[in-house]
Motif scaffolding. Structure first.
Motif, PDB file in Angstrom:
ATOM      1  N   TRP A   1       0.842  -1.212   0.000  1.00  0.00           N
ATOM      2  CA  TRP A   1       0.000   0.000   0.000  1.00  0.00           C
ATOM      3  C   TRP A   1       0.867   1.248   0.000  1.00  0.00           C
ATOM      4  N   TYR A   2       2.023   1.180   0.657  1.00  0.00           N
ATOM      5  CA  TYR A   2       2.962   2.305   0.632  1.00  0.00           C
ATOM      6  C   TYR A   2       3.394   2.624  -0.802  1.00  0.00           C
ATOM      7  N   ILE A   3       3.673   1.576  -1.583  1.00  0.00           N
ATOM      8  CA  ILE A   3       4.208   1.798  -2.930  1.00  0.00           C
ATOM      9  C   ILE A   3       3.108   1.860  -3.989  1.00  0.00           C
ATOM     10  N   GLY A   4       1.840   1.870  -3.554  1.00  0.00           N
ATOM     11  CA  GLY A   4       0.746   2.127  -4.473  1.00  0.00           C
ATOM     12  C   GLY A   4       0.184   0.927  -5.203  1.00  0.00           C
ATOM     13  N   VAL A   5       0.410  -0.286  -4.695  1.00  0.00           N
ATOM     14  CA  VAL A   5      -0.171  -1.478  -5.317  1.00  0.00           C
ATOM     15  C   VAL A   5      -1.571  -1.680  -4.766  1.00  0.00           C
ATOM     16  N   LYS A   6      -2.558  -1.668  -5.630  1.00  0.00           N
ATOM     17  CA  LYS A   6      -3.936  -1.770  -5.175  1.00  0.00           C
ATOM     18  C   LYS A   6      -4.271  -3.184  -4.700  1.00  0.00           C
ATOM     19  N   PHE A   7      -5.145  -3.235  -3.720  1.00  0.00           N
ATOM     20  CA  PHE A   7      -5.657  -4.502  -3.201  1.00  0.00           C
ATOM     21  C   PHE A   7      -6.747  -4.993  -4.148  1.00  0.00           C
ATOM     22  N   ASN A   8      -6.937  -6.303  -4.254  1.00  0.00           N
ATOM     23  CA  ASN A   8      -8.045  -6.852  -5.038  1.00  0.00           C
ATOM     24  C   ASN A   8      -8.519  -8.148  -4.415  1.00  0.00           C
ATOM     25  N   SER A   9      -9.593  -8.674  -4.947  1.00  0.00           N
ATOM     26  CA  SER A   9     -10.226  -9.852  -4.339  1.00  0.00           C
ATOM     27  C   SER A   9      -9.312 -11.067  -4.332  1.00  0.00           C
ATOM     28  N   VAL A  10      -8.408 -11.175  -5.296  1.00  0.00           N
ATOM     29  CA  VAL A  10      -7.534 -12.339  -5.384  1.00  0.00           C
ATOM     30  C   VAL A  10      -6.467 -12.304  -4.292  1.00  0.00           C
ATOM     31  N   VAL A  11      -6.000 -11.106  -3.929  1.00  0.00           N
ATOM     32  CA  VAL A  11      -4.909 -10.966  -2.965  1.00  0.00           C
ATOM     33  C   VAL A  11      -5.309 -11.498  -1.595  1.00  0.00           C
ATOM     34  N   GLN A  12      -6.598 -11.522  -1.295  1.00  0.00           N
ATOM     35  CA  GLN A  12      -7.037 -11.998   0.016  1.00  0.00           C
ATOM     36  C   GLN A  12      -6.599 -13.433   0.281  1.00  0.00           C
ATOM     37  N   VAL A  13      -6.496 -14.226  -0.785  1.00  0.00           N
ATOM     38  CA  VAL A  13      -6.128 -15.633  -0.623  1.00  0.00           C
ATOM     39  C   VAL A  13      -4.669 -15.775  -0.193  1.00  0.00           C
ATOM     40  N   LEU A  14      -3.878 -14.726  -0.410  1.00  0.00           N
ATOM     41  CA  LEU A  14      -2.460 -14.792  -0.060  1.00  0.00           C
ATOM     42  C   LEU A  14      -2.255 -15.070   1.416  1.00  0.00           C
ATOM     43  N   VAL A  15      -3.211 -14.683   2.244  1.00  0.00           N
ATOM     44  CA  VAL A  15      -3.117 -14.945   3.684  1.00  0.00           C
ATOM     45  C   VAL A  15      -2.936 -16.436   3.935  1.00  0.00           C
ATOM     46  N   LEU A  16      -3.695 -17.257   3.225  1.00  0.00           N
ATOM     47  CA  LEU A  16      -3.598 -18.705   3.401  1.00  0.00           C
ATOM     48  C   LEU A  16      -2.331 -19.259   2.766  1.00  0.00           C
ATOM     49  N   VAL A  17      -1.945 -18.722   1.617  1.00  0.00           N
ATOM     50  CA  VAL A  17      -0.749 -19.202   0.926  1.00  0.00           C
ATOM     51  C   VAL A  17       0.486 -18.992   1.799  1.00  0.00           C
ATOM     52  N   LEU A  18       0.646 -17.780   2.320  1.00  0.00           N
ATOM     53  CA  LEU A  18       1.815 -17.479   3.146  1.00  0.00           C
ATOM     54  C   LEU A  18       1.798 -18.273   4.447  1.00  0.00           C
ATOM     55  N   LEU A  19       0.621 -18.534   4.972  1.00  0.00           N
ATOM     56  CA  LEU A  19       0.522 -19.327   6.197  1.00  0.00           C
ATOM     57  C   LEU A  19       1.067 -20.730   5.977  1.00  0.00           C
ATOM     58  N   GLY A  20       0.697 -21.335   4.837  1.00  0.00           N
ATOM     59  CA  GLY A  20       1.162 -22.682   4.552  1.00  0.00           C
ATOM     60  C   GLY A  20       2.648 -22.744   4.264  1.00  0.00           C
ATOM     61  N   VAL A  21       3.140 -21.737   3.531  1.00  0.00           N
ATOM     62  CA  VAL A  21       4.556 -21.723   3.161  1.00  0.00           C
ATOM     63  C   VAL A  21       5.429 -21.303   4.337  1.00  0.00           C
ATOM     64  N   GLY A  22       4.986 -20.283   5.086  1.00  0.00           N
ATOM     65  CA  GLY A  22       5.828 -19.714   6.132  1.00  0.00           C
ATOM     66  C   GLY A  22       6.076 -20.628   7.309  1.00  0.00           C
ATOM     67  N   ILE A  23       5.086 -21.413   7.699  1.00  0.00           N
ATOM     68  CA  ILE A  23       5.236 -22.247   8.886  1.00  0.00           C
ATOM     69  C   ILE A  23       6.287 -23.338   8.665  1.00  0.00           C
ATOM     70  N   ASP A  24       6.536 -23.699   7.399  1.00  0.00           N
ATOM     71  CA  ASP A  24       7.534 -24.740   7.104  1.00  0.00           C
ATOM     72  C   ASP A  24       8.921 -24.313   7.541  1.00  0.00           C
ATOM     73  N   ASP A  25       9.217 -23.012   7.464  1.00  0.00           N
ATOM     74  CA  ASP A  25      10.542 -22.538   7.869  1.00  0.00           C
ATOM     75  C   ASP A  25      10.804 -22.829   9.341  1.00  0.00           C
ATOM     76  N   THR A  26       9.780 -22.677  10.168  1.00  0.00           N
ATOM     77  CA  THR A  26       9.928 -22.998  11.588  1.00  0.00           C
ATOM     78  C   THR A  26      10.250 -24.475  11.784  1.00  0.00           C
ATOM     79  N   PHE A  27       9.564 -25.329  11.036  1.00  0.00           N
ATOM     80  CA  PHE A  27       9.824 -26.767  11.153  1.00  0.00           C
ATOM     81  C   PHE A  27      11.275 -27.093  10.791  1.00  0.00           C
ATOM     82  N   VAL A  28      11.776 -26.465   9.713  1.00  0.00           N
ATOM     83  CA  VAL A  28      13.145 -26.726   9.282  1.00  0.00           C
ATOM     84  C   VAL A  28      14.137 -26.261  10.348  1.00  0.00           C
ATOM     85  N   ILE A  29      13.921 -25.073  10.889  1.00  0.00           N
ATOM     86  CA  ILE A  29      14.831 -24.542  11.908  1.00  0.00           C
ATOM     87  C   ILE A  29      14.822 -25.425  13.155  1.00  0.00           C
TER      88      ILE A  29
END
Length: 912
Positions: free
Chosen positions: A334-362
């Protein structure tokens, strides 16, 4: 011999380069780990400050709600043409469809039914509401030719009586009137009568209408767009009037059925958009379910048998870190002017699935470092060893999203911007925020306190969690590790039968994928965003039952022509349209034809018989007269709405248009839409051009396949180079790239089987698959090179090393796929189209990524895998699931000791 030395030398150089990169990465994370564990409080505080700073981006939040602006490239031909059209003719009027459906056995062409239809017409005209303090009625929102003109007349079968109750009541036989009066003398736009009657209209042998069960009135509302908070760019008065009449007509539907054996269903663009927006808003709440499920899953994976050695609370911290990173990514965009849209909302779930794996590896690395005496040194070593693995998965995901950000499709480009910064911030938070908490949690463990109740001391004399047989230490992994790490390698790699079965299943899946690719259809329909069971669905069902496949309005536009001298240019366009297979029969309406016919009848002296045209010097004078005084059915539409005079007051036109209807077939399939648009453009490519609102979506169809090919090729090539460099083996880099190709082909090929079509939403998932599927294969490939092994025990060296790779990395890879599935699982309960598509596509990504990465790749490596690193150690029996001594608790691994003895000695040394 020389050639062999040269090959070894090249291999050694590549390995040296890879080792240098790997060691440099480890040194970086070793220093980072030192900073974090020495200043955990400051690390946590700085991370929270970063979130607060990024959160301020919410004040610059903008959302793009218009579907055409999300899925159509801004520099496309259709968008440029739209700009030209809007500049000269304004935005297209907003259609409102008042559909009337009769009960079974009731004819809508009887006088009683037509009077009910007239009643609904009068009812709609009487509705009002307050918008921004102003009383809004139909007379306020109706479209007009000019500001001083009356409302544009609605069009329906009631047009025979001018939508006048008195005239209709006075007609003794309305059906006879319908069949005796030429419709072309009634309807100003040139649309056929069938456009307003249901598709079930019955005619007798002579072609006369007998009955129909449905008919409709089409109104035109003004479309003076402005920014509306939470809605986007729209006309607020027309929008809220549309929603009002649609909702209130539904309220009276039951009573109308009883009184008139018919009911009305009003369909409006605003009501459709509102239903879609409400569905997405409702689904956002389901994101919380994803976080709750992930909390339980992460806590379960990080838990151990005793409270002292369990780290389930760290699972909560990890999920919170992903949430903080996601919100920070949103704020930064939002700082750099990228507009939000209906598709971006799904990113919350995508990052949740991908991000938690890093904790498991560590944390897996942390458990592997149990021999290190102090918790501070142990945490530094854990991050040092886990850093390269976390980096390669994060970088490959970043590459996939960066490649996607180069696309011309706005929704995909903006999603990739959000995803790129999301992956980057997740990586940052996992390596700092989570590591700081992990260190504090390890201090809690060192002090002998409980996991959840960290202030409660735990009485533990041995300092280790031990099973009754003494075989379970602090670092033992769970049952999923035994299934994936021990039993699966034996089942898949232990026998030739297992390998053949995997290869045959893979060939079957790939074959079905290739077949499915030939059946994939391109299509996009905004109605998909409306959930099942919504109130508007009844109105849409009536339209689909009786008016589906009806024609789409379009125009041919003219600009830089000399109208007096080039009258034939406009006339020829009409001739071309009448012969075109994509144009509805008898739907072309040309103002030039009517103008010439009027001149030949009313001003014969100004008609040049030899040239077959109006005398050029008299053209504009006569056109002024014709447009202002001509009588006849088409005067208003054809001669006011379809021509634009010069703004300087001179007698000249700056633009004009000829209306026509595109056959409904063109909207049913993406390829048909492309063929229709290209055909019309090819035949009308002079000083004129065809344009319809649907061209904005059809334009994106043309780019869909090239964009997918380009983005997947760029991402795949970058991933190949990176993987080849990181694991120091080009052959394995090619195999990983091949696995990614298998995943993408199968995912695209299985789309028809799960009811997903190729469009701007599904293409995002295809690009996502490159980054996600590489995570499922690169770790297996890297582990394959880490151990040497001689042929023996009935198994080849490659088979044993492939089994080691599964033993070493298989459980982590499966955990990663499981966490991603759990993260997107709430989308299965979603009602909005975007969430539904993402869930279905992610199921394919996870399944094919796991199958080809965890099952097929080890089998392929067992046959054609490259040699191990030159400096790789020998594979030990307890690291080899195919070795008979792998899980034998009394098998000798070193003189006089057993695996358990060795493990217990290591733990005892770590905890004196």
């Amino acid at each position: 011999m020389t050639s062999e030395k040269k090959d070894n030398s090249i291999k050694a150089r590549i390995e040296h380069l890879s080792a240098a990169l790997h060691n440099g990465t480890e040194r970086f994370f070793e220093k980072l780990g030192g900073l974090v564990v020495n200043y955990p409080g400051a690390t946590i505080g700085l991370c929270l400050l970063f979130v607060v700073i990024m959160a301020q981006g919410v004040w610059l939040y903008e959302e793009e709600l218009a579907a055409d602006k999300q899925f159509t490239p801004r520099d496309s031909q259709a968008v440029n043409e739209e700009t030209w059209v809007v500049d000269r003719f304004g935005h297209e009027n907003r259609p409102v469809y008042l559909q009337v459906e009769a009960d079974d056995g009731t004819n809508m062409l009887t006088k009683a039914s037509l009077l009910y239809m007239q009643e609904m017409h009068e009812w709609l005209l009487s509705q009002s509401l307050i918008v921004d303090g102003e009383d809004v009625t139909y007379n306020v929102v109706c479209a007009r030719y000019t500001k001083d003109d009356d409302c544009k007349s609605p069009v329906s079968v009631l047009s025979y009586w001018q939508h006048n109750r008195t005239l209709l009541e006075a007609d003794p036989n309305p059906l006879s009137t319908i069949n005796s009066v030429d419709w072309r003398d009634i309807e100003p736009s040139g649309s056929p009568l069938s456009f307003y009657l249901g598709g079930d209209a019955v005619r007798d042998a002579s072609g006369a209408l007998v009955s129909t069960r449905a008919t409709r009135i089409i109104y035109n509302l003004k479309n003076e767009k402005e920014d509306i908070s939470g809605v986007g760019n729209d006309d607020p008065q027309s929008r809220y009037f549309e929603i009002l009449v649609a909702e209130k007509s539904a309220d009276r539907r039951s009573a109308d059925r009883q009184a008139h054996k018919a009911a009305s269903f009003i369909l409006t663009t605003a009501e459709e958009e509102e239903a879609g927006n409400e569905a997405v808003t409702a689904d956002v709440g389901k994101l919380i379910i994803g976080y709750v499920l992930m909390l339980f899953y992460a806590s379960f994976i990080l838990s151990r048998g005793r409270a002292k050695y369990s780290h389930s609370l760290l699972g909560v911290v990890s999920v919170a870190a992903v949430g903080a990173a996601t919100f920070s990514a949103y704020g930064f965009c939002w700082y750099i002017g990228v507009k939000f849209n209906s598709v971006v909302q799904v990113l919350v779930l995508v990052l949740l699935g991908v991000g938690i794996d890093d904790t498991f590896v560590i944390m897996d690395s942390w458990w592997d470092c149990s021999e290190i005496p102090t918790m501070k040194e142990r945490m530094i070593a854990a991050l040092k060893h886990a850093g390269p693995a976390v980096t390669i998965t994060s970088v490959t995901d970043l590459i996939a999203f960066l490649a996607g950000s180069s696309t011309e499709l706005p929704a995909l480009r903006d999603f990739c911007y959000y995803a790129t910064f999301g992956i980057l911030f997740v990586f940052f938070f996992q390596c700092t925020f989570v590591v700081a908490f992990a260190y504090l949690d390890s201090v809690r463990q060192e002090r002998g306190r409980s996991d959840i109740l960290c202030c409660v001391p735990v009485d533990d004399e041995t300092g280790v969690c031990v099973k009754k047989d003494g075989s379970w230490t602090e670092g033992e992994k769970g049952i999923q590790n035994r299934i994936v790490g021990t039993h699966m390698p034996r089942l898949v790699l232990g026998t030739l039968v297992g390998k053949v079965v995997v290869i045959l299943i893979s060939c079957l899946l790939f074959g079905l994928g290739i077949y499915g690719c030939t059946k994939v259809k391109m299509n996009f329909n905004q109605e998909w965003f409306i959930p099942d069971g919504d109130a508007i669905e009844d109105a849409m069902d009536v339209r689909d039952t009786y008016f589906n496949g009806q024609s789409l309005p379009a125009n041919v536009y003219f600009s830089d022509i000399n109208y007096p001298q080039e009258q034939d240019t406009v006339l020829n366009a009409g001739s071309v349209l009448r012969k075109n297979i994509w144009v509805t029969q008898n739907s072309t309406s040309s103002w030039m034809e009517d103008f010439q016919q009027w001149v030949k009848k009313e001003h014969v002296a100004d008609w040049d018989q030899s040239a077959g045209r109006i005398v050029p010097s008299q053209f504009y004078r006569l056109l002024r007269v014709f447009a202002s005084t001509a009588t006849g059915p088409r005067s208003a539409w054809q001669h006011i709405d379809n021509i634009r005079w010069s703004s300087n007051g001179s007698d000249s036109l700056v633009a004009s248009r000829v209306g026509f209807l595109i056959v409904g077939q063109a909207a049913g399939d993406g390829q048909d839409a492309i063929d229709c648009m290209d055909n019309l453009r090819a035949e009308l490519s002079g000083s004129e051009f065809p344009w319809a609102f649907m061209f904005l979506f059809w334009e994106s169809y043309k780019l869909m396949v090239p964009e997918i090919t380009q983005n997947v090729a760029i991402a795949g090539s970058c991933v190949f180079v990176l993987v080849s460099l990181m694991i120091a083996n080009i052959q394995l880099g090619l195999l990983v790239a091949l696995i990614i190709g298998f995943v993408d082909v199968c995912m695209i090929g299985f789309m028809p089987f799960i009811g997903v079509e190729l469009n701007g939403v599904s293409v995002i998932c295809i690009v996502l698959a490159v980054g996600l599927s590489v995570d499922y294969s690169v770790h297996i490939a890297g582990a394959f090179l880490q151990m040497k092994c001689e042929d023996g025990e009935g198994h080849s060296s490659r088979s044993q090393r492939a089994a080691y790779a599964l033993w070493k990395m298989g459980p982590a890879v499966v955990n990663g796929g499981t966490s991603t599935f759990i993260a997107v699982l709430p989308a299965a309960m979603a009602v909005s189209y975007v969430f539904q598509v993402f869930f279905r596509m992610f199921v394919l990504i996870i399944f094919f990524g796991q199958w080809f990465g965890v099952f097929l790749l080890p089998v392929v490596l067992s046959f054609v895998g490259p040699d191990a690193y030159l400096t790789a150690p020998e594979l030990k029996p307890r690291e080899n699931p195919l070795h008979p001594e792998h899980d034998d608790p009394v098998a000798t691994t070193t003189k006089g000791t057993t695996p358990v003895d060795v493990e217990m000695a290591e733990v005892s040394e770590a905890h004196p």
